[in-house]
Design a protein around this motif. Structure first.
Motif, PDB file in Angstrom:
ATOM      1  N   THR A  13       0.769  -1.084  -0.137  1.00 50.82           N
ATOM      2  CA  THR A  13      -0.123  -0.062  -0.198  1.00 50.82           C
ATOM      3  C   THR A  13       0.854   1.300  -0.007  1.00 50.82           C
ATOM      4  OG1 THR A  13       0.032   0.213   2.226  1.00 50.82           O
ATOM      5  CG2 THR A  13      -1.782  -1.295   1.369  1.00 50.82           C
ATOM      6  N   HIS A  33       0.831   3.715   1.867  1.00 54.86           N
ATOM      7  CA  HIS A  33       1.425   4.071   3.243  1.00 54.86           C
ATOM      8  C   HIS A  33       2.389   3.250   3.611  1.00 54.86           C
ATOM      9  CE1 HIS A  33       1.007   4.139   7.923  1.00 54.86           C
ATOM     10  NE2 HIS A  33       1.103   5.301   7.584  1.00 54.86           N
ATOM     11  N   TYR A  36       6.018   4.108   5.128  1.00 49.15           N
ATOM     12  CA  TYR A  36       6.896   3.440   6.089  1.00 49.15           C
ATOM     13  C   TYR A  36       8.107   2.971   5.708  1.00 49.15           C
ATOM     14  CZ  TYR A  36       7.694   0.365  10.163  1.00 49.15           C
ATOM     15  OH  TYR A  36       7.874  -0.252  11.347  1.00 49.15           O
ATOM     16  N   VAL A  63      12.120   3.383  14.723  1.00 44.55           N
ATOM     17  CA  VAL A  63      10.945   3.584  13.992  1.00 44.55           C
ATOM     18  C   VAL A  63       9.935   2.238  13.819  1.00 44.55           C
ATOM     19  CG1 VAL A  63      10.001   3.997  11.483  1.00 44.55           C
ATOM     20  CG2 VAL A  63      12.073   5.115  12.365  1.00 44.55           C
ATOM     21  N   ALA A  83       9.811   0.265  16.646  1.00 49.98           N
ATOM     22  CA  ALA A  83       9.237   0.159  17.929  1.00 49.98           C
ATOM     23  C   ALA A  83       7.762   1.055  17.951  1.00 49.98           C
ATOM     24  CB  ALA A  83      10.022   0.929  18.907  1.00 49.98           C
ATOM     25  N   LEU A  84       8.000   2.323  17.336  1.00 51.33           N
ATOM     26  CA  LEU A  84       6.867   3.297  17.082  1.00 51.33           C
ATOM     27  C   LEU A  84       5.759   2.727  16.527  1.00 51.33           C
ATOM     28  CD1 LEU A  84       6.065   6.319  17.468  1.00 51.33           C
ATOM     29  CD2 LEU A  84       7.016   6.586  15.116  1.00 51.33           C
ATOM     30  N   MET A  85       5.963   1.831  15.247  1.00 50.79           N
ATOM     31  CA  MET A  85       4.603   1.303  14.578  1.00 50.79           C
ATOM     32  C   MET A  85       4.457  -0.087  14.813  1.00 50.79           C
ATOM     33  SD  MET A  85       3.704   3.764  12.465  1.00 50.79           S
ATOM     34  CE  MET A  85       3.264   3.326  11.030  1.00 50.79           C
ATOM     35  N   CYS A 138       4.179  -2.331  17.963  1.00 46.40           N
ATOM     36  CA  CYS A 138       3.235  -2.450  18.749  1.00 46.40           C
ATOM     37  C   CYS A 138       2.231  -1.221  18.818  1.00 46.40           C
ATOM     38  CB  CYS A 138       3.685  -2.499  20.158  1.00 46.40           C
ATOM     39  SG  CYS A 138       5.163  -3.807  20.215  1.00 46.40           S
ATOM     40  N   THR A 167      -0.249   1.740  20.115  1.00 40.78           N
ATOM     41  CA  THR A 167      -0.171   2.781  21.224  1.00 40.78           C
ATOM     42  C   THR A 167      -0.533   2.267  22.501  1.00 40.78           C
ATOM     43  OG1 THR A 167      -2.512   3.760  20.825  1.00 40.78           O
ATOM     44  CG2 THR A 167      -0.420   4.818  19.607  1.00 40.78           C
ATOM     45  N   GLU A 168      -1.738   1.538  22.330  1.00 46.28           N
ATOM     46  CA  GLU A 168      -2.110   0.760  23.922  1.00 46.28           C
ATOM     47  C   GLU A 168      -1.286   0.024  24.385  1.00 46.28           C
ATOM     48  OE1 GLU A 168      -6.012  -0.832  23.049  1.00 46.28           O
ATOM     49  OE2 GLU A 168      -6.462  -0.910  25.345  1.00 46.28           O
ATOM     50  N   GLN A 221      -5.375  -3.679  15.665  1.00 48.38           N
ATOM     51  CA  GLN A 221      -4.307  -2.584  16.070  1.00 48.38           C
ATOM     52  C   GLN A 221      -3.094  -2.479  15.405  1.00 48.38           C
ATOM     53  OE1 GLN A 221      -4.954  -0.779  19.910  1.00 48.38           O
ATOM     54  NE2 GLN A 221      -6.142  -2.469  20.635  1.00 48.38           N
ATOM     55  N   MET A 269      -0.561  -1.288  13.043  1.00 50.03           N
ATOM     56  CA  MET A 269      -0.208  -0.063  12.726  1.00 50.03           C
ATOM     57  C   MET A 269       0.080   0.295  11.443  1.00 50.03           C
ATOM     58  SD  MET A 269       0.575   2.134  15.967  1.00 50.03           S
ATOM     59  CE  MET A 269       0.357   3.769  15.554  1.00 50.03           C
ATOM     60  N   PRO A 296      -3.009  -2.262   8.497  1.00 45.92           N
ATOM     61  CA  PRO A 296      -4.281  -2.345   9.413  1.00 45.92           C
ATOM     62  C   PRO A 296      -5.177  -3.220   8.888  1.00 45.92           C
ATOM     63  CG  PRO A 296      -3.713  -0.238   8.326  1.00 45.92           C
ATOM     64  CD  PRO A 296      -2.748  -1.179   7.804  1.00 45.92           C
ATOM     65  N   LYS A 339      -8.204  -3.164   7.778  1.00 52.75           N
ATOM     66  CA  LYS A 339      -8.777  -2.596   6.671  1.00 52.75           C
ATOM     67  C   LYS A 339      -8.118  -2.934   5.457  1.00 52.75           C
ATOM     68  CE  LYS A 339     -11.401   1.239   8.532  1.00 52.75           C
ATOM     69  NZ  LYS A 339     -11.250   2.718   8.630  1.00 52.75           N
ATOM     70  N   ASP A 340      -6.780  -3.048   5.410  1.00 48.58           N
ATOM     71  CA  ASP A 340      -5.875  -3.358   4.260  1.00 48.58           C
ATOM     72  C   ASP A 340      -6.185  -4.619   3.805  1.00 48.58           C
ATOM     73  OD1 ASP A 340      -5.509  -0.600   4.166  1.00 48.58           O
ATOM     74  OD2 ASP A 340      -3.141  -1.049   4.807  1.00 48.58           O
TER      75      ASP A 340
END
Lengths: 347, 347
Positions: free
Chosen positions: B170, B172, B176, B211, B213-215, B217, B219-220, B293, B295, B298, B300-301
């Motif tokens: 995709t 996005h 990434y 980067v 680590a950020l995406m 897992c 946010t929760e 979750q 990121m 997703p 949806k994809d």
């Protein structure tokens, strides 16, 4: 002092300065001869009770939120006196690149969200003579300032609308700040903060912009090629024409000052570090506004804090722009936010 | 050739090599004297109809997926012959750092997902004599390979389970990949790919890891301090002990080779660029597995592609580990994935 033409009346005016003097910071340091840049729309009435405070986000200025203000809009200058204070370190107010002497650039002291709010309170009470605000609102870092206001001065804030931000910076958000700050600092031209030319850090600012692009709009935005709606023919053109263009004129150290402030934002300190107790201090009628599909301030994070605010509602605004719905680039985003302000102000 | 001890039998064995010879790539280039590293668990039966192909993700090796294989588990080596082919450019198979001559390092040719699948098919048909696979599965870039298999060789794939990945990268996800690749390349030691020492790019690998680590897992995960469940006392300790520790022993150019492959992954080319028609080619009973979750891939994809696969179901596995649920670090994640394999294999 670096003469960055981006941070001028020409680009972001009209705005005024309020002289804070040698300003005592939360860290114990003094910000020398501090200037708070602010914009005003509308007039303060005689009773001085028609003021709205609209605080500013990371990388933004008072100018960037101006489109929410106008005749017939919720924030109507015929009715309200709307004051938009720029962040300390935000480029227009005293910032690393526009201060001389020992506090310039890497010598700039640590600033906190609480310092911004203390400076704003001084402006409102001492310069304007305001004792009560009809509304405090702000987006992202502006939401951090909004929470700080509502928690610290509960009797001054009649209504509050923190938008896509939290009273306490979350762990994931702190990591986000680290990643984009490091992207900026990775530019050799940043040189540990000791660059001597305006616009030295073009590479770092582009890297930071790409991290914002990655998290700023939701994945569906990109997959559905929504850049077309913003007038860009391709994703690459949106990266360049929107994200890179937004950040590249800015000052690297000003952004890093704001980033540090964002990461350390924590209004729970007014209740000894207990966030729940801090939120319970809020007396304002509060709309906690979250953007659906916001990747760095997810609805869950907003909801977590909202549930402890006595007189509050969670308003979730759907938009494929994610966190950046607030820019109102899509008409429906602007309308949803304006309607929400309208509803809160009439309550 | 850089002698990186990370990519050895000692760390990732046992595995074998299949000599692909001078291997024709989709780009038109030839990969000289190509070696495909693969691991096998269980034995191929006489009918050669008990094989499972388990493809490998970005930065991973056959070893990293081994925990899904064992007596009593869905992927039972008593019953199935489970073959795990390492990616070309993945570190164990022929890769920029382990090849000599003109194709070493920056001379390494462009490799595609399709090339990996073509190499795997050669191994399966020519070396093993396999004509039908009970299951093809893989996570993330492994899902890209799984889709490529099911679309390109529909008659060979009886069941497919692409996990948290897409048939076509995709927009996005491509962004990434650019952001983490640029984080790695920002290390001056990377030197345009011309580093001469093993482990030169420690700084870049740390930036790339952050980067992820950020995406990686959700946010929760961070907000609920789930790192404690993984045995880390703080977020910083998890960053160092998990994310940095994962990437730092790896080869920068091997990761960048995989990254380029990820970004260009597109199985729609088998239907003239029409993704929907490509997905309609799939004959396998397919479970499209998504992690709630996630990121960067997703739900949806995954759902978007699943709906065009005739004999398919979308399985959404909840986990605060997001994309990295597949590592099975939390027992419930492993159990959910194993149960899903079990269900698909018994159908």
């Amino acid at each position: 002092m670096l003469n960055n033409k981006y941070y001028t009346q020409d680009q972001h005016g009209p705005y005024e300065f309020y002289a804070l003097g040698d300003f005592q910071l939360e860290s114990g340091e003094i910000l020398n001869n501090a200037q708070l840049a602010f914009a005003v729309h509308g007039k303060l009435n005689e009773a001085k009770d028609n003021a709205i405070l609209f605080t500013i986000m990371f990388s933004g200025t008072s100018k960037n939120m101006e489109h929410y203000i106008g005749a017939g809009k919720a924030l109507d200058p015929e009715k309200y006196c709307i004051i938009l204070p720029n962040q300390l370190g935000g480029g227009l107010s005293t910032s690393p690149h526009n201060i001389d002497g020992s506090q310039a650039m890497t010598g700039f002291p640590n600033i906190s969200i609480a310092d911004d709010v203390a400076a704003q309170r001084k402006l409102l009470t001492e310069y304007f003579g305001i004792q009560e605000l009809q509304l405090v609102t702000g987006w992202s870092m502006g939401a951090q300032q909004t929470y700080e206001w509502a928690i610290r001065y509960p009797d001054m804030v009649k209504r509050a609308a923190p938008i896509a931000g939290t009273a306490k910076c979350t762990s994931h958000d702190a990591l986000y700040v680290d990643v984009f700050s490091d992207a900026l600092k990775s530019d050799p031209a940043w040189n540990g903060g000791n660059y001597t030319e305006v616009h030295s850090c073009k590479l770092g600012l582009k890297r930071l912009a790409n991290v914002f692009a990655l998290m700023g709009c939701c994945t569906e935005f990109y997959n559905k090629e929504q850049w077309v709606k913003l007038g860009f023919g391709s994703m690459q053109k949106m990266l360049e024409g929107f994200w890179h263009a937004w950040f590249q004129p800015m000052d690297a150290n000003a952004l890093l000052t704001q980033a540090k402030k964002w990461k350390s934002g924590d209004s729970s300190k007014h209740a000894g570090g207990d966030l729940v107790q801090a939120l319970k201090r809020i007396k304002a009628k509060t709309y906690v506004i979250a953007f659906e599909q916001d990747m760095f301030v997810p609805v869950k994070d907003c909801k977590y804090e909202q549930k402890y605010i006595a007189n509050s509602e969670l308003i979730v605004i759907p938009s494929l722009m994610g966190h950046f719905a607030m820019l109102g680039l899509l008409e429906e985003d602007f309308a949803a936010i304006n309607d929400t302000f309208m509803s809160l102000l009439s309550s």
